[in-house]
Motif scaffolding. Sequence first.
Motif, PDB file in Angstrom:
ATOM      1  N   ARG A 254       0.840  -1.209   0.000  1.00  0.00           N
ATOM      2  CA  ARG A 254       0.000   0.000   0.000  1.00  0.00           C
ATOM      3  C   ARG A 254       0.869   1.251   0.000  1.00  0.00           C
ATOM      4  O   ARG A 254       0.614   2.205  -0.757  1.00  0.00           O
ATOM      5  CB  ARG A 254      -0.910   0.001   1.225  1.00  0.00           C
ATOM      6  CG  ARG A 254      -1.847   1.208   1.301  1.00  0.00           C
ATOM      7  CD  ARG A 254      -2.354   1.416   2.696  1.00  0.00           C
ATOM      8  NE  ARG A 254      -1.260   1.673   3.633  1.00  0.00           N
ATOM      9  CZ  ARG A 254      -1.399   1.657   4.959  1.00  0.00           C
ATOM     10  NH1 ARG A 254      -2.568   1.378   5.503  1.00  0.00           N
ATOM     11  NH2 ARG A 254      -0.363   1.908   5.739  1.00  0.00           N
ATOM     12  N   ASN A 255       1.907   1.259   0.854  1.00  0.00           N
ATOM     13  CA  ASN A 255       2.802   2.423   0.911  1.00  0.00           C
ATOM     14  C   ASN A 255       3.553   2.623  -0.398  1.00  0.00           C
ATOM     15  O   ASN A 255       3.768   3.752  -0.840  1.00  0.00           O
ATOM     16  CB  ASN A 255       3.793   2.266   2.062  1.00  0.00           C
ATOM     17  CG  ASN A 255       3.123   2.333   3.431  1.00  0.00           C
ATOM     18  OD1 ASN A 255       1.930   2.599   3.529  1.00  0.00           O
ATOM     19  ND2 ASN A 255       3.879   2.064   4.479  1.00  0.00           N
ATOM     20  N   MET A 256       3.961   1.520  -1.012  1.00  0.00           N
ATOM     21  CA  MET A 256       4.666   1.619  -2.295  1.00  0.00           C
ATOM     22  C   MET A 256       3.722   2.091  -3.394  1.00  0.00           C
ATOM     23  O   MET A 256       4.122   2.833  -4.300  1.00  0.00           O
ATOM     24  CB  MET A 256       5.285   0.270  -2.655  1.00  0.00           C
ATOM     25  CG  MET A 256       6.395  -0.156  -1.692  1.00  0.00           C
ATOM     26  SD  MET A 256       7.033  -1.822  -2.002  1.00  0.00           S
ATOM     27  CE  MET A 256       7.978  -1.540  -3.501  1.00  0.00           C
ATOM     28  N   LEU A 257       2.473   1.665  -3.303  1.00  0.00           N
ATOM     29  CA  LEU A 257       1.477   2.091  -4.281  1.00  0.00           C
ATOM     30  C   LEU A 257       1.221   3.592  -4.190  1.00  0.00           C
ATOM     31  O   LEU A 257       0.949   4.256  -5.204  1.00  0.00           O
ATOM     32  CB  LEU A 257       0.177   1.318  -4.040  1.00  0.00           C
ATOM     33  CG  LEU A 257      -0.983   1.536  -5.010  1.00  0.00           C
ATOM     34  CD1 LEU A 257      -0.581   1.182  -6.440  1.00  0.00           C
ATOM     35  CD2 LEU A 257      -2.195   0.715  -4.593  1.00  0.00           C
ATOM     36  N   ASP A 258       1.352   4.119  -2.966  1.00  0.00           N
ATOM     37  CA  ASP A 258       1.145   5.553  -2.759  1.00  0.00           C
ATOM     38  C   ASP A 258       2.342   6.394  -3.191  1.00  0.00           C
ATOM     39  O   ASP A 258       2.236   7.618  -3.248  1.00  0.00           O
ATOM     40  CB  ASP A 258       0.842   5.839  -1.282  1.00  0.00           C
ATOM     41  CG  ASP A 258      -0.501   5.290  -0.850  1.00  0.00           C
ATOM     42  OD1 ASP A 258      -1.358   5.072  -1.729  1.00  0.00           O
ATOM     43  OD2 ASP A 258      -0.691   5.055   0.363  1.00  0.00           O
ATOM     44  N   SER A 259       3.457   5.743  -3.474  1.00  0.00           N
ATOM     45  CA  SER A 259       4.680   6.476  -3.789  1.00  0.00           C
ATOM     46  C   SER A 259       4.968   6.423  -5.291  1.00  0.00           C
ATOM     47  O   SER A 259       4.976   5.342  -5.896  1.00  0.00           O
ATOM     48  CB  SER A 259       5.856   5.871  -3.027  1.00  0.00           C
ATOM     49  OG  SER A 259       7.072   6.413  -3.463  1.00  0.00           O
ATOM     50  N   VAL A 260       5.234   7.581  -5.865  1.00  0.00           N
ATOM     51  CA  VAL A 260       5.563   7.644  -7.295  1.00  0.00           C
ATOM     52  C   VAL A 260       6.908   6.967  -7.556  1.00  0.00           C
ATOM     53  O   VAL A 260       7.090   6.257  -8.550  1.00  0.00           O
ATOM     54  CB  VAL A 260       5.594   9.112  -7.771  1.00  0.00           C
ATOM     55  CG1 VAL A 260       6.028   9.193  -9.224  1.00  0.00           C
ATOM     56  CG2 VAL A 260       4.240   9.771  -7.570  1.00  0.00           C
ATOM     57  N   GLU A 261       7.860   7.146  -6.636  1.00  0.00           N
ATOM     58  CA  GLU A 261       9.202   6.608  -6.830  1.00  0.00           C
ATOM     59  C   GLU A 261       9.261   5.098  -6.636  1.00  0.00           C
ATOM     60  O   GLU A 261      10.067   4.413  -7.278  1.00  0.00           O
ATOM     61  CB  GLU A 261      10.193   7.265  -5.869  1.00  0.00           C
ATOM     62  CG  GLU A 261      10.475   8.741  -6.133  1.00  0.00           C
ATOM     63  CD  GLU A 261       9.360   9.641  -5.613  1.00  0.00           C
ATOM     64  OE1 GLU A 261       8.507   9.126  -4.840  1.00  0.00           O
ATOM     65  OE2 GLU A 261       9.328  10.836  -5.959  1.00  0.00           O
ATOM     66  N   LEU A 262       8.401   4.538  -5.762  1.00  0.00           N
ATOM     67  CA  LEU A 262       8.526   3.133  -5.400  1.00  0.00           C
ATOM     68  C   LEU A 262       7.609   2.202  -6.192  1.00  0.00           C
ATOM     69  O   LEU A 262       7.837   0.994  -6.215  1.00  0.00           O
ATOM     70  CB  LEU A 262       8.247   2.949  -3.893  1.00  0.00           C
ATOM     71  CG  LEU A 262       9.202   3.673  -2.941  1.00  0.00           C
ATOM     72  CD1 LEU A 262       8.773   3.467  -1.499  1.00  0.00           C
ATOM     73  CD2 LEU A 262      10.631   3.187  -3.139  1.00  0.00           C
ATOM     74  N   TRP A 263       6.569   2.744  -6.803  1.00  0.00           N
ATOM     75  CA  TRP A 263       5.624   1.870  -7.512  1.00  0.00           C
ATOM     76  C   TRP A 263       6.137   1.541  -8.903  1.00  0.00           C
ATOM     77  O   TRP A 263       6.587   2.405  -9.644  1.00  0.00           O
ATOM     78  CB  TRP A 263       4.243   2.505  -7.601  1.00  0.00           C
ATOM     79  CG  TRP A 263       3.254   1.566  -8.257  1.00  0.00           C
ATOM     80  CD1 TRP A 263       2.694   1.672  -9.486  1.00  0.00           C
ATOM     81  CD2 TRP A 263       2.751   0.373  -7.683  1.00  0.00           C
ATOM     82  NE1 TRP A 263       1.871   0.611  -9.737  1.00  0.00           N
ATOM     83  CE2 TRP A 263       1.883  -0.221  -8.635  1.00  0.00           C
ATOM     84  CE3 TRP A 263       2.942  -0.291  -6.462  1.00  0.00           C
ATOM     85  CZ2 TRP A 263       1.203  -1.410  -8.415  1.00  0.00           C
ATOM     86  CZ3 TRP A 263       2.274  -1.479  -6.238  1.00  0.00           C
ATOM     87  CH2 TRP A 263       1.413  -2.026  -7.197  1.00  0.00           C
ATOM     88  N   GLU A 264       6.073   0.243  -9.247  1.00  0.00           N
ATOM     89  CA  GLU A 264       6.491  -0.218 -10.575  1.00  0.00           C
ATOM     90  C   GLU A 264       5.303  -0.931 -11.235  1.00  0.00           C
ATOM     91  O   GLU A 264       4.862  -1.986 -10.774  1.00  0.00           O
ATOM     92  CB  GLU A 264       7.692  -1.166 -10.468  1.00  0.00           C
ATOM     93  CG  GLU A 264       8.958  -0.486  -9.984  1.00  0.00           C
ATOM     94  CD  GLU A 264      10.162  -1.401 -10.053  1.00  0.00           C
ATOM     95  OE1 GLU A 264      10.108  -2.383 -10.847  1.00  0.00           O
ATOM     96  OE2 GLU A 264      11.146  -1.149  -9.347  1.00  0.00           O
ATOM     97  N   GLY A 265       4.814  -0.338 -12.290  1.00  0.00           N
ATOM     98  CA  GLY A 265       3.629  -0.869 -12.964  1.00  0.00           C
ATOM     99  C   GLY A 265       3.817  -2.252 -13.533  1.00  0.00           C
ATOM    100  O   GLY A 265       2.841  -2.991 -13.727  1.00  0.00           O
ATOM    101  N   VAL A 266       5.054  -2.666 -13.779  1.00  0.00           N
ATOM    102  CA  VAL A 266       5.302  -3.966 -14.378  1.00  0.00           C
ATOM    103  C   VAL A 266       4.843  -5.104 -13.466  1.00  0.00           C
ATOM    104  O   VAL A 266       4.566  -6.216 -13.930  1.00  0.00           O
ATOM    105  CB  VAL A 266       6.805  -4.115 -14.733  1.00  0.00           C
ATOM    106  CG1 VAL A 266       7.645  -4.184 -13.475  1.00  0.00           C
ATOM    107  CG2 VAL A 266       7.042  -5.343 -15.599  1.00  0.00           C
ATOM    108  N   PHE A 267       4.726  -4.825 -12.174  1.00  0.00           N
ATOM    109  CA  PHE A 267       4.326  -5.867 -11.225  1.00  0.00           C
ATOM    110  C   PHE A 267       2.836  -5.792 -10.865  1.00  0.00           C
ATOM    111  O   PHE A 267       2.375  -6.575 -10.027  1.00  0.00           O
ATOM    112  CB  PHE A 267       5.152  -5.755  -9.941  1.00  0.00           C
ATOM    113  CG  PHE A 267       6.607  -6.076 -10.124  1.00  0.00           C
ATOM    114  CD1 PHE A 267       7.029  -7.392 -10.240  1.00  0.00           C
ATOM    115  CD2 PHE A 267       7.554  -5.060 -10.178  1.00  0.00           C
ATOM    116  CE1 PHE A 267       8.371  -7.687 -10.406  1.00  0.00           C
ATOM    117  CE2 PHE A 267       8.894  -5.356 -10.344  1.00  0.00           C
ATOM    118  CZ  PHE A 267       9.310  -6.667 -10.460  1.00  0.00           C
TER     119      PHE A 267
END
Length: 302
Positions: A254-267
């Motif tokens: 959830r926290n990674m989803l909220d972050s532009v830097e940490l979210w990777e759409g490939v996953f």
Amino acid sequence: LQDLCKHKQWYQRRVRGMLQNKITLAAAGLAVTASVYLAWRALKSEEPEPEENEPVRRESTRTPVDFDVLAKAVRYSNPQLRTVLQYLLEQSPFLEKQRQMDRSGCFTNISVVFQESTVPQIRILCYKIFANISTNPALVKRYIEPLLPEIDTDFSTEERQYLPYILNLYVNLSSMENAQSFSYNLRLVPQILSRYTHEINYHFEIVLSSLKILVNMTVEEIPFDTSLVYMSAIHLLHSCQSGSILLRVLTLLRNMLDSVELWEGVFEEEVARGVGVVIAQCPDEQCIALANHIYNRLARKE
């Protein structure tokens, strides 16, 4: 015959006298016992009864601990060093005891012992003490920060005997206000998580502590290797049944989803599939609520 009769009468009088004496002694003993009991009852009735649920207070007869003496015993040459460190470990979570140990030099000597000793049992006790005091910023700055290079050496070589204790220490460091300053020391946590995820049944605490650190890192916006974390998280979503592990995995995602830097759409697709498994199979309501939140967020992204 007369002599025999006289002897018999004398013997009977003697027996009666002895019996009377025994009865008198027994009566006296009972009287003393009764008087002591009545006196005790009288004293007891004068004491105020403790209120309901109020613990009975007893005066302590224990001698106050002299931490100055203990500090002198924290020496690598002391054959009783393990016993001394074990006692200090039991005292170290308490703030007042931390102040006394600090003033007496206990922590200074523990730091010296940690640097000198190669005995695993001694180093583990030191690590446990460091973890206990790592919630105190002043003690972290004074004692733990100077030792971080040596701690990082144990961490980077993944010494299994020390790893759980180092991770416990890093959990607290990663939750501090200045957690950014420890980013270098936390850099290997994704690799630790990736390595032990597939061995979670044998290294549960290592995986749990790694996830706690990563959650803290997302809160403090400390960068890390996201690819390894995503792959580990997806594996745990599909295979782990532990509510405490899944709750940290979902919080991390959830926290990674909220972050532009940490979210990777490939996953995204794999994460959505793993979250769906949690929704379908996990009995923990908190995990299900968090999984639904993530699933709905991913659906809106599409």
